[in-house]
Design a protein around this motif. Sequence first.
Motif, PDB file in Angstrom:
ATOM      1  N   THR A   1       0.835  -1.214   0.000  1.00 44.49           N
ATOM      2  CA  THR A   1       0.000   0.000   0.000  1.00 44.49           C
ATOM      3  C   THR A   1       0.863   1.255   0.000  1.00 44.49           C
ATOM      4  O   THR A   1       0.534   2.244  -0.652  1.00 44.49           O
ATOM      5  CB  THR A   1      -0.919   0.010   1.237  1.00 44.49           C
ATOM      6  N   LEU A   2       1.960   1.212   0.733  1.00 49.01           N
ATOM      7  CA  LEU A   2       2.887   2.350   0.752  1.00 49.01           C
ATOM      8  C   LEU A   2       3.513   2.541  -0.624  1.00 49.01           C
ATOM      9  O   LEU A   2       3.660   3.667  -1.108  1.00 49.01           O
ATOM     10  CB  LEU A   2       3.969   2.120   1.807  1.00 49.01           C
ATOM     11  N   ARG A   3       3.846   1.424  -1.275  1.00 50.85           N
ATOM     12  CA  ARG A   3       4.467   1.508  -2.593  1.00 50.85           C
ATOM     13  C   ARG A   3       3.501   2.047  -3.647  1.00 50.85           C
ATOM     14  O   ARG A   3       3.921   2.699  -4.609  1.00 50.85           O
ATOM     15  CB  ARG A   3       4.993   0.129  -3.008  1.00 50.85           C
ATOM     16  N   LYS A   4       2.202   1.772  -3.479  1.00 49.26           N
ATOM     17  CA  LYS A   4       1.217   2.325  -4.415  1.00 49.26           C
ATOM     18  C   LYS A   4       1.200   3.843  -4.351  1.00 49.26           C
ATOM     19  O   LYS A   4       1.077   4.521  -5.377  1.00 49.26           O
ATOM     20  CB  LYS A   4      -0.172   1.782  -4.088  1.00 49.26           C
ATOM     21  N   LEU A   5       1.321   4.377  -3.140  1.00 54.98           N
ATOM     22  CA  LEU A   5       1.321   5.830  -2.977  1.00 54.98           C
ATOM     23  C   LEU A   5       2.639   6.448  -3.430  1.00 54.98           C
ATOM     24  O   LEU A   5       2.656   7.550  -3.985  1.00 54.98           O
ATOM     25  CB  LEU A   5       1.078   6.189  -1.507  1.00 54.98           C
ATOM     26  N   PHE A   6       3.732   5.722  -3.193  1.00 57.54           N
ATOM     27  CA  PHE A   6       5.056   6.262  -3.501  1.00 57.54           C
ATOM     28  C   PHE A   6       5.857   5.248  -4.317  1.00 57.54           C
ATOM     29  O   PHE A   6       6.710   4.523  -3.785  1.00 57.54           O
ATOM     30  CB  PHE A   6       5.784   6.624  -2.199  1.00 57.54           C
ATOM     31  N   PRO A   7       5.574   5.193  -5.621  1.00 60.55           N
ATOM     32  CA  PRO A   7       6.237   4.194  -6.473  1.00 60.55           C
ATOM     33  C   PRO A   7       7.737   4.422  -6.613  1.00 60.55           C
ATOM     34  O   PRO A   7       8.452   3.504  -7.012  1.00 60.55           O
ATOM     35  CB  PRO A   7       5.512   4.354  -7.819  1.00 60.55           C
ATOM     36  N   LEU A   8       8.215   5.642  -6.312  1.00 64.32           N
ATOM     37  CA  LEU A   8       9.653   5.920  -6.401  1.00 64.32           C
ATOM     38  C   LEU A   8      10.341   5.608  -5.071  1.00 64.32           C
ATOM     39  O   LEU A   8      11.225   6.335  -4.630  1.00 64.32           O
ATOM     40  CB  LEU A   8       9.892   7.378  -6.801  1.00 64.32           C
ATOM     41  N   MET A   9       9.938   4.529  -4.437  1.00 64.22           N
ATOM     42  CA  MET A   9      10.491   4.135  -3.147  1.00 64.22           C
ATOM     43  C   MET A   9      11.688   3.220  -3.366  1.00 64.22           C
ATOM     44  O   MET A   9      11.633   2.284  -4.152  1.00 64.22           O
ATOM     45  CB  MET A   9       9.418   3.428  -2.316  1.00 64.22           C
ATOM     46  N   GLU A  10      12.759   3.510  -2.650  1.00 68.45           N
ATOM     47  CA  GLU A  10      13.994   2.743  -2.780  1.00 68.45           C
ATOM     48  C   GLU A  10      14.445   2.270  -1.401  1.00 68.45           C
ATOM     49  O   GLU A  10      13.994   2.763  -0.368  1.00 68.45           O
ATOM     50  CB  GLU A  10      15.108   3.612  -3.390  1.00 68.45           C
ATOM     51  N   ASP A  11      15.371   1.325  -1.394  1.00 68.71           N
ATOM     52  CA  ASP A  11      16.019   0.894  -0.160  1.00 68.71           C
ATOM     53  C   ASP A  11      17.436   0.445  -0.500  1.00 68.71           C
ATOM     54  O   ASP A  11      17.889   0.604  -1.635  1.00 68.71           O
ATOM     55  CB  ASP A  11      15.226  -0.211   0.539  1.00 68.71           C
ATOM     56  N   LYS A  12      18.135  -0.102   0.478  1.00 69.10           N
ATOM     57  CA  LYS A  12      19.526  -0.510   0.244  1.00 69.10           C
ATOM     58  C   LYS A  12      19.634  -1.524  -0.886  1.00 69.10           C
ATOM     59  O   LYS A  12      20.551  -1.464  -1.705  1.00 69.10           O
ATOM     60  CB  LYS A  12      20.105  -1.104   1.539  1.00 69.10           C
ATOM     61  N   LYS A  13      18.695  -2.464  -0.908  1.00 68.93           N
ATOM     62  CA  LYS A  13      18.773  -3.543  -1.890  1.00 68.93           C
ATOM     63  C   LYS A  13      18.518  -3.057  -3.308  1.00 68.93           C
ATOM     64  O   LYS A  13      19.148  -3.520  -4.261  1.00 68.93           O
ATOM     65  CB  LYS A  13      17.776  -4.639  -1.523  1.00 68.93           C
ATOM     66  N   SER A  14      17.591  -2.117  -3.446  1.00 69.00           N
ATOM     67  CA  SER A  14      17.264  -1.635  -4.793  1.00 69.00           C
ATOM     68  C   SER A  14      18.309  -0.661  -5.322  1.00 69.00           C
ATOM     69  O   SER A  14      18.494  -0.534  -6.535  1.00 69.00           O
ATOM     70  CB  SER A  14      15.886  -0.967  -4.802  1.00 69.00           C
ATOM     71  N   LEU A  15      19.013   0.031  -4.425  1.00 67.18           N
ATOM     72  CA  LEU A  15      19.966   1.057  -4.852  1.00 67.18           C
ATOM     73  C   LEU A  15      21.383   0.525  -5.048  1.00 67.18           C
ATOM     74  O   LEU A  15      22.133   1.055  -5.858  1.00 67.18           O
ATOM     75  CB  LEU A  15      19.999   2.197  -3.828  1.00 67.18           C
ATOM     76  N   ALA A  16      21.750  -0.493  -4.274  1.00 59.34           N
ATOM     77  CA  ALA A  16      23.131  -0.987  -4.319  1.00 59.34           C
ATOM     78  C   ALA A  16      23.168  -2.406  -4.867  1.00 59.34           C
ATOM     79  O   ALA A  16      22.240  -3.196  -4.680  1.00 59.34           O
ATOM     80  CB  ALA A  16      23.744  -0.937  -2.924  1.00 59.34           C
ATOM     81  N   SER A  17      24.260  -2.720  -5.525  1.00 57.16           N
ATOM     82  CA  SER A  17      24.432  -4.068  -6.066  1.00 57.16           C
ATOM     83  C   SER A  17      24.745  -5.040  -4.938  1.00 57.16           C
ATOM     84  O   SER A  17      25.132  -4.652  -3.833  1.00 57.16           O
ATOM     85  CB  SER A  17      25.577  -4.076  -7.079  1.00 57.16           C
ATOM     86  N   SER A  18      24.595  -6.329  -5.223  1.00 58.01           N
ATOM     87  CA  SER A  18      24.898  -7.348  -4.210  1.00 58.01           C
ATOM     88  C   SER A  18      26.366  -7.294  -3.809  1.00 58.01           C
ATOM     89  O   SER A  18      26.719  -7.544  -2.658  1.00 58.01           O
ATOM     90  CB  SER A  18      24.540  -8.737  -4.735  1.00 58.01           C
ATOM     91  N   GLU A  19      27.240  -6.951  -4.764  1.00 58.62           N
ATOM     92  CA  GLU A  19      28.663  -6.836  -4.451  1.00 58.62           C
ATOM     93  C   GLU A  19      28.908  -5.693  -3.469  1.00 58.62           C
ATOM     94  O   GLU A  19      29.725  -5.826  -2.545  1.00 58.62           O
ATOM     95  CB  GLU A  19      29.482  -6.609  -5.725  1.00 58.62           C
ATOM     96  N   GLU A  20      28.222  -4.590  -3.671  1.00 59.34           N
ATOM     97  CA  GLU A  20      28.401  -3.436  -2.779  1.00 59.34           C
ATOM     98  C   GLU A  20      27.876  -3.715  -1.376  1.00 59.34           C
ATOM     99  O   GLU A  20      28.343  -3.132  -0.400  1.00 59.34           O
ATOM    100  CB  GLU A  20      27.682  -2.210  -3.354  1.00 59.34           C
ATOM    101  N   ARG A  21      26.903  -4.608  -1.284  1.00 56.83           N
ATOM    102  CA  ARG A  21      26.302  -4.920   0.017  1.00 56.83           C
ATOM    103  C   ARG A  21      26.973  -6.096   0.720  1.00 56.83           C
ATOM    104  O   ARG A  21      26.559  -6.474   1.815  1.00 56.83           O
ATOM    105  CB  ARG A  21      24.810  -5.210  -0.174  1.00 56.83           C
ATOM    106  N   THR A  22      28.012  -6.628   0.138  1.00 56.58           N
ATOM    107  CA  THR A  22      28.649  -7.823   0.705  1.00 56.58           C
ATOM    108  C   THR A  22      29.114  -7.603   2.139  1.00 56.58           C
ATOM    109  O   THR A  22      28.909  -8.460   3.008  1.00 56.58           O
ATOM    110  CB  THR A  22      29.853  -8.243  -0.167  1.00 56.58           C
TER     111      THR A  22
END
Length: 512
Positions: free
Chosen positions: A385-406
């Motif tokens: 429901t939050l994403r419907k209101l704010f489709p431009l929602m990001e987090d660590k996983k969506s912004l950074a690659s798996s390598e960067e989050r290692t």
Amino acid sequence: MKVQHQRTGALSGLLVLFFPIFLPGLFSPLSHASPSMLSELNDPKPKHSSLMNSALQQQSSNEKQSDLWTPLADQGWRPCVESTNAPTTPQESQGYLQVFLDGGLNQQRMGICDAVAVAKILNATLVIPHLEVNPVWQDSSSFMDIFDVDHFIETLKDNITIVRELPDDLSWSTREFYAAAIRTTRIKTAPVHASANWYMENVLPVLQSYGIAAIAPFSHRLAFDNLPMDIQLLRCKVNFQALVFVPHIRALGDELVSRLRYPSNSGGALDTDHLRETTDAVAKQVPRKFVALHLRFDKDMAAHSACDFGGGKAEKLALAKYRQLIWQGRVLNSQFTDEELRSQGRCPLTPEEIGLLLAALGFDNTTRLYLASHKVYGGEARISTLRKLFPLMEDKKSLASSEERTRIKGKASLLAAVDYYVGMHSDIFISASPGNMHNALVGHRTFENLKTIRPNMALLGQLFLNKSISWSDFQKAVVEGHGNREGQIRLRNPKQSIYTYPASDCMCHVKG
């Protein structure tokens, strides 16, 4: 504030007692889950469909959007953490002070500040604080994994002496040593919000007799009032200047902030061969604004609040069982109905409700939202429901690659550190419920005069109970109820935390 600290400390103790027995079954893989556990995973239903439908059709005016993003005006307060007296390093230390800190990142952060203050009070040499393994997230990250130790020691060198580890002749003083039996060098009776005199009377003699004293538990063990001004200022200096994250946390945080501000260049890890080209492209863009939202909605929080979050009978039963398992039913809120709790503002906001709050304030579907959260109880179904209101929602996983989050993967404290860093660099910060992360960031952003929306929990609880309220009435009430909750200076009252309310202990008022 004091009640919250006491409850948190008691909770930490209970978790240590119960989790070694129950944790494996509680967090077993879904493939081994019982039917009753699986029923808990039913998709939660929206509780405010009428408001949600209206919010989805809402579009903010450009003028309103401009007002929302306007930085806070100068309120006449400045950071003020240095004593007017020249700092003096102790000539001769009374001994070594060890502290063992439980809780999550931000509770430990406050404990570190207090440990420096207590070391100063006792004229002791502080050993880099030991961070206990978090019983909920099983995170074994050390102080040195999270905070820049060199910066910490250098910043405070004129105030106290800090060492990374004990000398060889005291190397026996370990966490394992104190866990094995009652030890004369361990102090475990420090009361919550103890005075400076308590430490002089109860800890100093141990230091003088043995050359070392270990305090465990230590969280929330120093009073906020009736302390010398130099000690208060030292706590401020630790919190706002000495504690900075390790370089790789800051680097990742800077990268996430850059990708939020310049989304057209946020395609994962940057290729060093094209770094200059990318930098030039970024320089030509107009940076975007973004809101950092701390969505603390894990199962532990949901269960302890004893509120109804729309997951139906299965969810209510699962949370009730969790309360019984962890706290043996000793949760004060469980004595009240959901209506009573909401009318008193004691229910954390769900993702749906925080989205409706933001929409009512004037944020629309063009708003960039950074979601700071470890794990949301109910998963994507609850966030949808939050994403419907704010489709431009990001987090660590969506912004950074798996390598960067290692280097931060599976480490709750490091994940929280990244969220804290991004939260401090956001245009606006808002939290869905009070808690240690909320308190720490509210205080830090107050110190820096940054816009921070503090939800009016009592007002929102009453509004959400009104199932027939129109969108226009809801929006009007929300706007009026949050006009003075955007970061305006609030002076600390007695017994309130210096880390949440830094004025006037950590800040000076400059007369115009």
